[in-house]
Design a protein around this motif. Structure first.
Motif, PDB file in Angstrom:
ATOM      1  N   ARG A  28       0.820  -1.210   0.000  1.00 21.62           N
ATOM      2  CA  ARG A  28       0.000   0.000   0.000  1.00 21.62           C
ATOM      3  C   ARG A  28       0.853   1.258   0.000  1.00 21.62           C
ATOM      4  NH1 ARG A  28      -3.927  -1.040   4.690  1.00 21.62           N
ATOM      5  NH2 ARG A  28      -3.857  -3.232   4.278  1.00 21.62           N
ATOM      6  N   ASN A  29       1.947   1.247   0.767  1.00 22.60           N
ATOM      7  CA  ASN A  29       2.843   2.403   0.807  1.00 22.60           C
ATOM      8  C   ASN A  29       3.475   2.657  -0.553  1.00 22.60           C
ATOM      9  OD1 ASN A  29       2.339   2.867   3.499  1.00 22.60           O
ATOM     10  ND2 ASN A  29       4.135   1.749   4.211  1.00 22.60           N
ATOM     11  N   ALA A  30       3.881   1.593  -1.236  1.00 21.10           N
ATOM     12  CA  ALA A  30       4.497   1.736  -2.554  1.00 21.10           C
ATOM     13  C   ALA A  30       3.479   2.272  -3.558  1.00 21.10           C
ATOM     14  CB  ALA A  30       5.061   0.398  -3.022  1.00 21.10           C
ATOM     15  N   THR A  31       2.262   1.771  -3.493  1.00 17.59           N
ATOM     16  CA  THR A  31       1.200   2.241  -4.395  1.00 17.59           C
ATOM     17  C   THR A  31       0.886   3.702  -4.123  1.00 17.59           C
ATOM     18  OG1 THR A  31       0.272   0.028  -4.532  1.00 17.59           O
ATOM     19  CG2 THR A  31      -1.176   1.855  -5.148  1.00 17.59           C
ATOM     20  N   ARG A  32       0.799   4.074  -2.859  1.00 16.18           N
ATOM     21  CA  ARG A  32       0.537   5.467  -2.482  1.00 16.18           C
ATOM     22  C   ARG A  32       1.651   6.376  -3.008  1.00 16.18           C
ATOM     23  NH1 ARG A  32       2.230   7.976   2.306  1.00 16.18           N
ATOM     24  NH2 ARG A  32       1.229   9.967   2.572  1.00 16.18           N
ATOM     25  N   PHE A  33       2.888   5.917  -2.876  1.00 12.36           N
ATOM     26  CA  PHE A  33       4.031   6.692  -3.351  1.00 12.36           C
ATOM     27  C   PHE A  33       3.986   6.862  -4.872  1.00 12.36           C
ATOM     28  CE2 PHE A  33       8.615   6.857  -4.585  1.00 12.36           C
ATOM     29  CZ  PHE A  33       8.854   8.130  -4.103  1.00 12.36           C
TER      30      PHE A  33
ATOM     31  N   LYS B 216       9.912  18.749  -0.971  1.00  9.52           N
ATOM     32  CA  LYS B 216       8.916  18.738   0.112  1.00  9.52           C
ATOM     33  C   LYS B 216       7.680  17.954  -0.289  1.00  9.52           C
ATOM     34  CE  LYS B 216      10.436  23.207   1.859  1.00  9.52           C
ATOM     35  NZ  LYS B 216      10.100  24.622   2.017  1.00  9.52           N
ATOM     36  N   TYR B 217       7.209  18.147  -1.526  1.00  4.96           N
ATOM     37  CA  TYR B 217       6.029  17.433  -1.996  1.00  4.96           C
ATOM     38  C   TYR B 217       6.283  15.928  -2.074  1.00  4.96           C
ATOM     39  CZ  TYR B 217       3.920  21.896  -3.367  1.00  4.96           C
ATOM     40  OH  TYR B 217       3.398  23.157  -3.376  1.00  4.96           O
ATOM     41  N   VAL B 218       7.423  15.537  -2.634  1.00  6.71           N
ATOM     42  CA  VAL B 218       7.743  14.116  -2.768  1.00  6.71           C
ATOM     43  C   VAL B 218       7.884  13.473  -1.396  1.00  6.71           C
ATOM     44  CG1 VAL B 218       9.486  12.468  -3.583  1.00  6.71           C
ATOM     45  CG2 VAL B 218       8.780  14.369  -5.054  1.00  6.71           C
ATOM     46  N   ARG B 219       8.468  14.193  -0.463  1.00  2.69           N
ATOM     47  CA  ARG B 219       8.657  13.664   0.889  1.00  2.69           C
ATOM     48  C   ARG B 219       7.322  13.274   1.529  1.00  2.69           C
ATOM     49  NH1 ARG B 219      12.169  17.329   2.741  1.00  2.69           N
ATOM     50  NH2 ARG B 219      13.927  16.081   2.116  1.00  2.69           N
ATOM     51  N   GLN B 220       6.239  13.955   1.182  1.00  6.56           N
ATOM     52  CA  GLN B 220       4.915  13.641   1.736  1.00  6.56           C
ATOM     53  C   GLN B 220       4.470  12.229   1.370  1.00  6.56           C
ATOM     54  OE1 GLN B 220       2.140  16.567   0.307  1.00  6.56           O
ATOM     55  NE2 GLN B 220       3.248  18.263   1.227  1.00  6.56           N
ATOM     56  N   PHE B 221       4.895  11.736   0.208  1.00  8.94           N
ATOM     57  CA  PHE B 221       4.479  10.420  -0.271  1.00  8.94           C
ATOM     58  C   PHE B 221       5.504   9.325   0.002  1.00  8.94           C
ATOM     59  CE2 PHE B 221       2.543  13.504  -3.266  1.00  8.94           C
ATOM     60  CZ  PHE B 221       1.222  13.260  -2.968  1.00  8.94           C
ATOM     61  N   THR B 222       6.699   9.700   0.463  1.00 10.56           N
ATOM     62  CA  THR B 222       7.793   8.745   0.607  1.00 10.56           C
ATOM     63  C   THR B 222       7.456   7.672   1.643  1.00 10.56           C
ATOM     64  OG1 THR B 222       9.375  10.467   0.042  1.00 10.56           O
ATOM     65  CG2 THR B 222      10.255   8.528   1.117  1.00 10.56           C
TER      66      THR B 222
ATOM     67  N   GLY C  75      12.846   1.604   2.147  1.00 13.04           N
ATOM     68  CA  GLY C  75      13.288   1.698   0.756  1.00 13.04           C
ATOM     69  C   GLY C  75      14.109   2.954   0.543  1.00 13.04           C
ATOM     70  N   SER C  76      14.584   3.116  -0.663  1.00 16.17           N
ATOM     71  CA  SER C  76      15.408   4.275  -1.007  1.00 16.17           C
ATOM     72  C   SER C  76      14.654   5.171  -1.982  1.00 16.17           C
ATOM     73  CB  SER C  76      16.708   3.827  -1.676  1.00 16.17           C
ATOM     74  OG  SER C  76      17.499   3.120  -0.764  1.00 16.17           O
ATOM     75  N   VAL C  77      14.697   6.450  -1.710  1.00 20.50           N
ATOM     76  CA  VAL C  77      14.131   7.447  -2.619  1.00 20.50           C
ATOM     77  C   VAL C  77      15.232   8.469  -2.850  1.00 20.50           C
ATOM     78  CG1 VAL C  77      12.367   9.213  -2.954  1.00 20.50           C
ATOM     79  CG2 VAL C  77      11.790   7.085  -1.763  1.00 20.50           C
ATOM     80  N   LEU C  78      15.687   8.570  -4.081  1.00 16.11           N
ATOM     81  CA  LEU C  78      16.769   9.475  -4.430  1.00 16.11           C
ATOM     82  C   LEU C  78      16.255  10.519  -5.409  1.00 16.11           C
ATOM     83  CD1 LEU C  78      19.437   6.728  -5.168  1.00 16.11           C
ATOM     84  CD2 LEU C  78      19.140   7.979  -3.036  1.00 16.11           C
ATOM     85  N   ILE C  79      16.665  11.755  -5.212  1.00 20.08           N
ATOM     86  CA  ILE C  79      16.363  12.825  -6.144  1.00 20.08           C
ATOM     87  C   ILE C  79      17.696  13.330  -6.673  1.00 20.08           C
ATOM     88  CG2 ILE C  79      15.409  15.128  -6.429  1.00 20.08           C
ATOM     89  CD1 ILE C  79      13.407  14.500  -4.267  1.00 20.08           C
TER      90      ILE C  79
END
Length: 85
Positions: free
Chosen positions: A3-8, A40-46, A50-54
């Motif tokens: 669910r978290n991955a889908t939300r992201f 900031k916006y992406v962080r709301q969905f992270t 897992g790894s999230v890189l910008i």
């Protein structure tokens, strides 16, 4: 976790990101202040795990991306509103 991955993923799509390949999303951002706001916006969905890189890439380098194999990615879909290729 699923669910978290889908939300992201759905959150990224709502923000205008395009899937480049599985788990790799791309969006052209025109300047540094927009880049900071975008984080900031992406962080709301992270998701918590897992790894999230910008990775910021200057426009002059971005427009030089070349596809070496497979289907070429249509860069003009991202850049047409900002620059003329």
């Amino acid at each position: 976790m699923v669910r978290n991955a889908t939300r992201f993923r759905n959150g990224l799509k709502k923000l205008g990101y395009i899937m480049l390949q599985k788990s790799v999303y791309i969006k052209l951002i025109s300047n540094g202040s927009t880049f900071r706001t975008e984080q900031k916006y992406v962080r709301q969905f992270t998701p918590g795990k897992g790894s999230v890189l910008i990775i910021p890439i200057p426009l002059r380098h971005f427009i030089k991306i070349k596809s070496l194999a497979g289907e070429p990615f249509p860069l003009e879909t991202l850049t047409s509103s900002i620059i003329n290729l």
